[in-house]
Design a protein around this motif. Structure first.
Motif, PDB file in Angstrom:
ATOM      1  N   GLY A 143     -11.000  62.181  -7.031  1.00  0.00           N
ATOM      2  CA  GLY A 143     -12.055  62.543  -7.963  1.00  0.00           C
ATOM      3  C   GLY A 143     -12.636  61.356  -8.705  1.00  0.00           C
ATOM      4  N   TYR A 144     -12.000  60.219  -8.575  1.00  0.00           N
ATOM      5  CA  TYR A 144     -12.499  59.031  -9.267  1.00  0.00           C
ATOM      6  C   TYR A 144     -12.785  57.929  -8.251  1.00  0.00           C
ATOM      7  CZ  TYR A 144     -10.935  61.013 -13.684  1.00  0.00           C
ATOM      8  OH  TYR A 144     -10.752  61.820 -14.765  1.00  0.00           O
TER       9      TYR A 144
ATOM     10  N   GLU B  51      -1.201  63.626 -15.266  1.00  0.00           N
ATOM     11  CA  GLU B  51      -1.778  64.859 -15.779  1.00  0.00           C
ATOM     12  C   GLU B  51      -1.668  65.934 -14.715  1.00  0.00           C
ATOM     13  OE1 GLU B  51      -5.697  64.554 -17.448  1.00  0.00           O
ATOM     14  OE2 GLU B  51      -5.118  62.663 -18.393  1.00  0.00           O
TER      15      GLU B  51
ATOM     16  N   ILE C  12      -0.096  46.250 -20.246  1.00  0.00           N
ATOM     17  CA  ILE C  12      -1.473  45.830 -20.505  1.00  0.00           C
ATOM     18  C   ILE C  12      -2.340  45.961 -19.260  1.00  0.00           C
ATOM     19  CG2 ILE C  12      -0.765  44.266 -22.344  1.00  0.00           C
ATOM     20  CD1 ILE C  12      -1.461  41.945 -20.415  1.00  0.00           C
TER      21      ILE C  12
ATOM     22  N   VAL D   3      11.238  49.008 -37.275  1.00  0.00           N
ATOM     23  CA  VAL D   3      10.413  48.729 -38.444  1.00  0.00           C
ATOM     24  C   VAL D   3       8.961  48.547 -38.012  1.00  0.00           C
ATOM     25  CG1 VAL D   3       9.990  47.062 -40.285  1.00  0.00           C
ATOM     26  CG2 VAL D   3      12.327  47.788 -39.781  1.00  0.00           C
TER      27      VAL D   3
ATOM     28  N   LYS E 235      -1.323  57.869 -17.586  1.00  0.00           N
ATOM     29  CA  LYS E 235      -0.329  58.930 -17.710  1.00  0.00           C
ATOM     30  C   LYS E 235      -0.617  60.054 -16.710  1.00  0.00           C
ATOM     31  CE  LYS E 235       0.699  57.972 -22.502  1.00  0.00           C
ATOM     32  NZ  LYS E 235       0.488  58.339 -23.909  1.00  0.00           N
TER      33      LYS E 235
ATOM     34  N   GLN F 173       1.258  37.930 -19.636  1.00  0.00           N
ATOM     35  CA  GLN F 173       1.603  38.241 -21.023  1.00  0.00           C
ATOM     36  C   GLN F 173       2.954  38.905 -21.199  1.00  0.00           C
ATOM     37  OE1 GLN F 173      -1.108  39.508 -23.828  1.00  0.00           O
ATOM     38  NE2 GLN F 173      -2.404  37.820 -23.309  1.00  0.00           N
TER      39      GLN F 173
ATOM     40  N   PHE G 299      -7.052  53.075 -10.674  1.00  0.00           N
ATOM     41  CA  PHE G 299      -6.322  53.160 -11.939  1.00  0.00           C
ATOM     42  C   PHE G 299      -5.096  52.263 -11.917  1.00  0.00           C
ATOM     43  CE2 PHE G 299      -8.863  56.837 -11.930  1.00  0.00           C
ATOM     44  CZ  PHE G 299      -8.986  57.277 -13.236  1.00  0.00           C
TER      45      PHE G 299
ATOM     46  N   ARG H 299      -0.326  52.075 -16.761  1.00  0.00           N
ATOM     47  CA  ARG H 299      -0.759  52.564 -18.066  1.00  0.00           C
ATOM     48  C   ARG H 299      -1.530  53.876 -17.990  1.00  0.00           C
ATOM     49  NH1 ARG H 299      -5.041  49.798 -20.922  1.00  0.00           N
ATOM     50  NH2 ARG H 299      -3.383  49.708 -22.408  1.00  0.00           N
TER      51      ARG H 299
ATOM     52  N   ASN I  72       7.086  39.653 -28.892  1.00  0.00           N
ATOM     53  CA  ASN I  72       6.491  40.411 -29.988  1.00  0.00           C
ATOM     54  C   ASN I  72       6.872  41.888 -30.005  1.00  0.00           C
ATOM     55  OD1 ASN I  72       4.413  38.577 -31.476  1.00  0.00           O
ATOM     56  ND2 ASN I  72       4.254  38.079 -29.308  1.00  0.00           N
ATOM     57  N   ARG I  73       7.188  42.424 -28.849  1.00  0.00           N
ATOM     58  CA  ARG I  73       7.437  43.869 -28.815  1.00  0.00           C
ATOM     59  C   ARG I  73       8.885  44.212 -28.496  1.00  0.00           C
ATOM     60  NH1 ARG I  73       1.925  45.740 -25.539  1.00  0.00           N
ATOM     61  NH2 ARG I  73       0.508  44.684 -26.958  1.00  0.00           N
TER      62      ARG I  73
ATOM     63  N   GLY J 121       7.278  51.656 -37.763  1.00  0.00           N
ATOM     64  CA  GLY J 121       7.014  52.392 -39.001  1.00  0.00           C
ATOM     65  C   GLY J 121       8.241  52.933 -39.716  1.00  0.00           C
ATOM     66  N   THR J 122       9.434  52.653 -39.199  1.00  0.00           N
ATOM     67  CA  THR J 122      10.640  53.092 -39.897  1.00  0.00           C
ATOM     68  C   THR J 122      10.759  52.330 -41.209  1.00  0.00           C
ATOM     69  OG1 THR J 122      11.780  53.561 -37.837  1.00  0.00           O
ATOM     70  CG2 THR J 122      13.168  53.132 -39.752  1.00  0.00           C
TER      71      THR J 122
END
Lengths: 613, 941
Positions: B96-97, B109, B84, B451, B107, B196, B101, B105, B203-204, B454-455
């Motif tokens: 460049g930014y 590139e 999170i 599950v 990724k 958290q 970051f 979280r 929960n996960r 989505g299984t």
């Protein structure tokens, strides 16, 4: 003494910049916040507005704020709200000007309106259960569509993916692209920076790039052997049918009309939603699984409610609210008096209604009234005049009102309807209506202004055709007699779309809520489909075959919102062609690029932070 | 690509853990490669702190850096479960930014230029720590997390001693109550840094959804289920939340008793179910004080309540048997004896009986809870010294049907696919007669994760178990009708042509016979037999057959029937018809019951098989073992455990050696077991505790628990994993292998003294499927699933790849036969038995964990609300339950979990000893008893 004009760029002017920022903070106040915190902010602003002259306001409000802070900090006792109430009552009654009076009244109002929240903070030192900030657009979309997901898909140029993400919750991407009232945009976090994302516009861009029926629906579950009867082929019924079919159930849809679509076809004019585009959604829905359709079939006439219940494992009633209300006055049934819904339906069915040269009057200010007014313009009416009692009666989207005005529709407000004057030559017709001028009065309990008769005389408006946009109801008679509980033209169903005491029958959409928006009807169909599945003892999953691209940080450069423009008013009022001008690719990409990806940044990444069910 | 990890140090356990981690990453990258990235375009170049790296698109910066030895601080990130990005400590700069970051979280590139350390980053990180500290009660000296607190560690690292800030939340958080009513876990809001992690863990990871988010005013709160209503919250007390907490906010209460730095960590394998979770025993002053999860291949950092909190109290329990005990024949009391005395008595007595009645009058059972090395020595002793094949283990009463059934149909009687493989990235899970949330909780958690992703899930179970709440379909079968169910499934598959013709044709035999048989099993007929909706059966068949990847997972609900073996073969029939064998995400997957029940069968504690399922009645096999063991061996297959007891009553078995099992509690029809034990002339038990069975022994030999020895367990997925010595419990207990070796020598067999590692080498030398397994490889961090034929072989995660082990798999046509005892007028209810989450089997270990007893320490019976209404039984009322074999009492739990006319009881509790009621009816192939169906009556007391 020398007099001076206000200096340019003075402190007040400069502060307006900050106040504008405050306004945008307010518009984007996120869902799932503690109301007492909001009231504390209001109170802080109020006390800061005190000029410092009078005791109750300058000192009392500060103490009231301290009490509210104690409540939030867990330092309060059960006495605290009582003390707060007494203090605010005193301030309200003794303050000199509105600054103190209104501030105190606001707190008093909160004590009444949010008594449960106060109690929870005092007893449990926390908010009423399940208070959690969630992604605004997903939460405010009644169907909880993953908005950031499909906006990101549009940005990435994956329009089929965008359609699939939308369809995971709403199988009418095209219809909603054209007509959705987009509650999702209401609290868009982007408003903090500039303006909400044009979410509906981006959806429209997606369906304009690839039509929904060209995008394969997700693979349906294997057949379950269960059959669900769905009454009503409108947005609600077809949404239920779509999800039930994806779950593997066979669905049989009944509709009394010749074609599917319900109010999307028979209520919304062609110039807003071309029927050929609606058919794209419907074709995609019908391709999702085993859906059988019986058109021109009316429940009660062609098949009874009991037969339905017998024949199907469960039944969904998505009847809509298609009966236009009339007014209880003499001559209300005259041939040239027609409810807006009936008028729009007749036009949609292709009935020839020629209003050339006619003076058309219209009572009502909702979206249906605007649709009727703009349709009347297109049917050649000489004048189209809309009458409402008060400004609040204009419940239509501002953009609809603006467009109607541009097309020549005239508006008159602050008049109440008196009576219809019979045509002297033909008793079956009326030739004028009488209106009573009104003046505004106090606000009612819902915060809406009331009116009372003005001392000005009533006046007569010549009228060849009167359209009544005063509400619709559902044709519930046959359901009522079959034991389905109804009340004032509505079916009584709860938020799970279940009907208490009637096993296996579910209902939702306009027939339950009264006339509302397509997206509300779609949400009901989606909820009902899931609950019907649960009722049958399953927990079938709907598998979304698209995944939103990774989020990248936004540089938050204030950038204008790309509005959807309409064709020139004088040109578009001549035909029924779609009025909107498509977004250009660069417009769409820039607009999609404004999205802040609240699904990824901020609360959206927390457990349960994406939307509140 | 993966550079050497600079954190590696010399400590063994740390090294092994790091290796496990490294394997995980490789695996993950492989997965990412396989699923999301098909082209070479996905290989990207990035620059981190000036060094160029190659990676795969989509890997998160933090994960990549960690695996490459670049440390980035974080307090909220939890690999696989939470990114999170709330603590903002993992911020990095990307060229460049302007904005920073969160590495957790973001990724990778192509072309990214990343800086993980700079003056600005350090200053910002310090500021974050100051802000965190301002809302955190600093009582480190008294904090249970002292030394293990990650906030403390980072503050030390960044030299933050205090904070200038007053703290935003202090005012409210200090007033929120500390929640500490759960026996194991407590939550102190004043130390919570709102990362958290606990919420994500619940929960996960555990996917139990009991720890929730809340709010108080502007602040987020953690609604932890450990307050006064903890029993009603649905919390499983698994403690994964506590393991995730970086501070002392959410902790295991026992942490108050030790400091992290004063413990030694020993990596070992959980002694409960056969999931084979890897964990560390935390040892302080020769006492196990805690358990910490390790990132094992089957548990991936998760543990259940038993593993975390029930794995050590029993080890140093005061009621451990500490010296050999010999029963005084006259008083009937046990008297302490010396080892010499005990060994010579036991050896002498068995040899005397052998002399008198022959070797086949003796039997010896190994223990499926003990190490492979122990089990190997038990069966070796029985075969070489007793001179019989009468050896077995308690797999007989749980999964012998699996061993027999799958060996017959597929050619190997074990779970075909790894747990990870069948719970991650599969389309549909067909779960039959298995309640993994309670019996294999860490598998259950992984199924819940699947599950959630989505299984699809099909639950076939007579009860509405927890997973049915999420199941696409629940087939609430009448107990004992699995074969009919499977035949019905296959009827539909064949009728609707959903089968894999190519597979059936090329890799199976007897399809025609099966087709002929299942023709009669129409959904309507099966619906009637099984009491299910035929539509749901048809749908289940379609769903399973048409899914791309779909494993069958089953458990004792399939095996523990008088038709258990046929039930198992029916499972393999279904998988074979659909060609779902030998493929990733598919297979036939029995969840074996006990920690080493797989190993007990593998090690030859079976009357028909030498180690590695080499048949005793095959002359060439026997010759091989005679040569290896240098002794003449019996060619006659022995008696199965469940046959030994009747044989004892008949007088055919005179002497019995039981190593660590408690059949009086665990075997059906208690009275007949007691009678059998009483009929023996000589009975020896090798045990930790004075069990019900041990009370009947003539001699008790005290052994050592899993925490006091070296060895291996083989988990349900055929993975051989190490157990290691963590403590030495004071007393005269001895290594079990030493006891057995002494006995063998005393009985005249010259068995050299070997260490566990040397015994494994011997096992490898005589067992082809274990040929490449050794302690050296396991200790080097390899995890090996047999078959592992030689030193180069990497083990076999998925079996039957290419073709079934049998060559052509057998489609065995099994006719449905009703259970042997059906309800009648006198006993009108069906009784099924099973396990609950908080106890394990005879509860020898779990009943010694006071917290588990507090959570669930009383026997009960589940009754359908309609039956209860009719009988006037109230929820929570003690009722009488009787069968033809006995009568007991239990507390009624009235509800909808069981169907009308059916009841269910756990078998753990001495106050409701349900095996007094169960039926010892046996399956014809595996001789497994029918625990799952007997007829009972229930009545108000």
């Amino acid at each position: 003494m020398e007099r001076k004009l206000a200096k340019k760029g003075n402190m007040n002017d400069r502060m307006d910049i900050a106040l504008n920022k405050l306004k945008s903070r307010m518009t984007s106040y996120p869902p799932g916040m503690c109301p007492l915190v909001l009231y504390r902010s209001i109170l802080q602003m109020s006390m800061n507005q005190s000029c410092g002259k009078c005791v109750p306001c300058r000192d009392g409000l500060v103490e009231a704020e301290r009490m509210l802070r104690d409540i939030l900090n867990g330092d309060a006792t059960e006495e605290t709200p009582k003390k707060l109430e007494a203090l605010c009552k005193m301030i309200s009654e003794s303050a000199d000007c509105a600054v103190g009076v209104v501030a105190a009244n606001t707190v008093l109002h909160s004590l009444e309106e949010f008594a449960d929240e106060y109690e929870s903070h005092i007893k449990k030192k926390r908010c009423v259960g399940d208070t959690q900030q969630t992604v605004p657009c997903m939460t405010l979309c009644p169907a909880h569509v993953d908005v950031p997901g499909y906006v990101a898909m549009v940005k990435a140029g994956d329009y089929a993916g965008a359609i699939n993400i939308i369809r995971d919750r709403n199988p009418f991407p095209t219809a909603c692209a054209m007509v959705c009232e987009h509650p999702c945009e209401k609290k868009c976090r982007r408003s903090i920076i500039d303006q909400p994302i044009n979410i509906r516009g981006l959806k429209k861009y997606a369906v304009d790039q690839i039509s929904a029926d060209q995008v394969k629906t997700p693979k349906a579950n294997v057949a379950t052997g269960k059959t669900i009867g769905v009454v009503g082929g409108g947005p609600s019924g077809l949404t239920a049918a779509y999800f039930l079919a994806l779950m593997g159930h066979k669905v049989v849809v009944y509709d009394e009309h010749e074609k599917l679509g319900g109010m999307l076809r028979y209520g919304i004019p062609e110039y807003r939603l071309p029927k050929a585009r609606l058919d794209e959604d419907i074709r995609a829905i019908l391709s999702a699984g085993d859906i059988e359709v019986h058109l021109n079939t009316k429940i009660g006439r062609d098949i009874t409610v009991d037969e339905l219940r017998e024949k199907y494992d469960a039944v969904y009633l998505g009847l809509g609210a298609q009966l236009g209300n009339r007014m209880p006055v003499d001559n209300a049934n005259a041939k040239n008096v027609i409810p807006a819904a009936d008028f729009l339906q007749a036009v949609a069915r292709g009935e020839k209604i020629d209003l050339t040269g006619k003076n058309v009057a219209l009572i009502g200010g909702g979206n249906v009234a605007m649709d009727a007014a703009r349709t009347a313009v297109r049917l050649g009416a000489a004048t189209v005049r809309v009458f409402t009692r008060k400004r609040d009666d204009y419940t239509a989207l501002q953009s609809e009102i603006d467009s109607a005005a541009q097309e020549g529709v005239r508006f008159r407000t602050l008049v109440s309807f008196l009576n219809l004057e019979q045509d002297k030559n033909d008793p079956e017709l009326i030739d004028a209506l009488w209106l009573q001028p009104e003046i505004v009065a106090e606000f009612d309990q819902f915060g809406l202004v009331k009116t009372e008769h003005s001392s000005a005389y009533p006046y007569r408006v010549k009228c060849d055709y009167l359209i009544l946009g005063v509400g619709q109801r559902c044709d519930v008679a046959d359901f009522d007699s079959a034991g389905i509980p109804t009340e004032r033209g509505r079916i009584l169903a709860d938020e799970t779309c279940a009907i208490r005491g009637v096993d296996g029958v579910f209902s939702g959409g306009d027939c339950v809520t009264g006339p509302s928006t397509a997206i509300n009807a779609i949400a009901a169909g989606q909820v009902a489909a899931h609950n019907i599945d649960e009722y049958l003892g399953y927990h079938h999953k709907i598998i979304c075959e698209a995944e939103a691209p990774a989020a990248k940080p936004n540089k938050c450069v204030p950038t204008g919102r790309a509005e959807i423009e309409e064709r020139d008013a004088f040109e578009r009022r001549e035909d029924f062609n779609h009025v909107e001008i498509p977004m250009t690719p660069e417009e769409a990409v820039r607009e999609a690029g404004r999205c802040l990806r609240c699904d990824h940044f901020g609360c959206g990444s927390m457990e349960g932070g994406r939307c509140a069910w | 690509m993966v550079k050497e990890n600079k954190r590696a140090n010399s400590s063994d356990s740390a090294r092994i853990d790091i290796q496990l981690k490294a394997q995980r990453l490789e695996h993950e990258i492989e997965q990412a490669e396989r699923h999301d990235h098909d082209s070479a375009d996905d290989l990207i170049h990035v620059t981190i702190n000036g060094t160029e790296y190659m990676s795969i698109k989509g890997v998160k910066i933090l994960n990549f850096c960690r695996e490459n030895g670049i440390e980035i601080p974080t307090l909220c990130h939890m690999k696989d479960y939470s990114d999170i990005g709330s603590c903002r400590l993992c911020m990095v700069e990307i060229e460049g930014y302007e904005k920073l970051f969160a590495a957790c979280r973001t990724k990778l590139e192509d072309g990214m230029v990343i800086t993980t350390e700079s003056e600005k980053l350090t200053e910002y990180r310090k500021e974050m720590l100051r802000l965190l500290l301002s809302n955190h009660t600093v009582d480190c000296m008294n904090c249970p997390k002292n030394g293990g607190c990650q906030l403390q560690e980072l503050c030390n690292q960044y030299e933050i001693k205090d904070t200038p800030y007053a703290g935003s939340r202090r005012k409210i958080e200090d007033k929120l109550p500390k929640l500490a009513d759960n026996p194991y876990i407590s939550y102190d809001p004043s130390k919570c840094i709102h990362c958290q992690r606990c919420i994500s863990a619940c929960n996960r990871a555990a996917v139990n959804h009991t720890l929730k988010s809340g709010r108080t005013g502007v602040f987020h709160t953690v609604e932890a289920p450990f307050g006064p209503d903890w029993k009603e919250t649905g919390c499983e007390s698994c403690g994964n939340c506590a393991a995730a907490c970086p501070t002392g906010a959410l902790t295991l209460k026992r942490k108050e008793k030790y400091h992290e730095w004063s413990t030694k960590k020993v990596l070992t394998t959980c002694p409960h179910c056969a999931t084979g979770c890897q964990f560390y025993l935390l040892v302080k002053d020769n006492q196990i004080v805690d358990v910490e999860p390790a990132n094992g291949p089957s548990n991936r950092g998760l543990l259940c309540v038993k593993g975390r909190s029930g794995s050590f109290d029993f080890v140093s329990s005061p009621d451990r048997i500490k010296t050999p005990l010999i029963k005084n024949k006259t008083t009937g009391e046990f008297e302490p004896a010396s080892w010499d005395e005990a060994i010579s008595l036991v050896a002498g007595k068995f040899m005397e009986l052998k002399e008198k009645y022959g070797g086949d009058s003796l039997a010896g059972f190994a223990c499926s809870r003990s190490a492979n090395e122990d089990i190997y020595m038990v069966q070796k002793m029985v075969r070489t010294c007793f001179g019989t094949n009468n050896t077995d283990n308690c797999a007989r009463v749980c999964h012998s049907a699996t061993v027999a059934g799958l060996a017959k149909t597929l050619g190997s009687g074990a779970m075909t696919n790894p747990i990870y493989d069948i719970t991650h990235d599969v389309d549909c899970i067909l779960l039959v007669g298995s309640n993994p949330e309670e019996a294999h909780p860490v598998v259950g958690m992984q199924i819940r994760q699947a599950v959630q992703r989505g299984t699809r899930l099909i639950v076939v179970d007579p009860r509405s178990i927890g997973l049915t709440k999420e199941a696409d379909i629940h087939l609430k079968l009448r107990p004992g009708t699995n074969v009919a169910f499977a035949n019905g499934m296959m009827h539909v598959m064949i009728k609707e042509d959903l089968i894999d013709h190519n597979y059936v044709e090329n890799f199976t035999e007897d399809f025609d016979k099966l087709k002929e048989l299942v023709k009669d099993y129409t959904p309507e007929k099966v619906g009637e037999i099984c009491h299910i909706d035929p539509d749901k059966l048809i749908e289940a068949a379609r769903m399973y057959a048409t899914a791309k990847k779909a494993p069958i997972i089953y458990c004792l609900g399939v095996t523990e029937h008088s038709t258990g073996t046929e039930g198992v073969m029916s499972m393999s029939n279904m998988a074979l018809l659909c060609g779902k064998v030998g493929r990733s995400g598919c297979g036939v997957n029995p969840l074996r019951g006990q920690n080493n029940v797989q190993g007990a069968c593998d090690m030859g504690a079976q009357p028909t098989d030498y180690p590695g399922y080499q048949k005793v009645d095959k002359p060439e096999v026997r010759e091989k073992f005679e040569k290896a063991w240098n002794v003449k061996l019996s060619e006659k297959p022995g008696l199965k455990a469940t046959e030994v007891f009747p044989a004892a009553i008949e007088g055919k078995i005179k002497g019995l050696y039981i190593f660590g099992e408690d059949p009086i509690v665990t075997d059906p029809d208690t009275e007949h077991i007691k009678k059998a034990l009483e009929s023996l002339e000589f009975f020896v038990v090798q045990e930790l505790f004075m069990t019900e069975t041990a009370k009947y022994a003539d001699v008790i030999l005290p052994g050592r628990s899993y925490a006091e020895k070296e060895g291996t367990f083989t988990n349900t997925e055929r993975r051989v994993q190490r157990i290691r010595t963590a403590v030495t419990v004071p007393g005269d207990m001895r290594l079990d292998t030493d006891i057995l070796i002494d006995l063998m020598n005393a009985m005249g067999y010259p068995q050299p003294h070997l260490t566990a590692s040397e015994i494994m080498d011997e096992i490898a030398s005589v067992t082809p499927s274990f040929g490449g397994i050794s302690f050296a490889r396991l200790d080097a961090g390899e995890t090996l699933q047999w078959p592992c034929k030689d030193k180069e072989h990497k083990g076999t995660p998925i079996m039957h790849v290419g073709k079934p082990a049998r060559g052509r798999a057998l489609l065995y046509p099994a006719e449905y036969r009703p259970s042997q005892e059906l309800p009648d007028e006198q006993y009108p209810y069906v009784l099924t038995t099973g396990r609950i989450l908080y106890q394990y089997n005879a509860a020898a270990m779990t009943s010694r964990a006071p917290g588990l007893m507090e959570i669930a320490g009383e026997g009960f019976i589940e009754v359908n609300y309609k039956d209860a209404d009719r009988l006037g039984i109230k929820n929570g009322e003690r009722i009488r339950v009787s069968s033809r074999r006995g009568s007991i009492t239990a507390t009624a739990r009235v509800g909808r979990k069981v169907s009308e006319g059916e009841t269910w009881m756990p078998f753990h509790f001495p106050d409701s000893p349900v095996n007094q009621l169960t039926n010892a009816a046996l399956d014809e192939f595996a001789r497994i008893p029918e625990y799952k169906v007997c007829a009972v009556n229930i009545a108000k007391m």
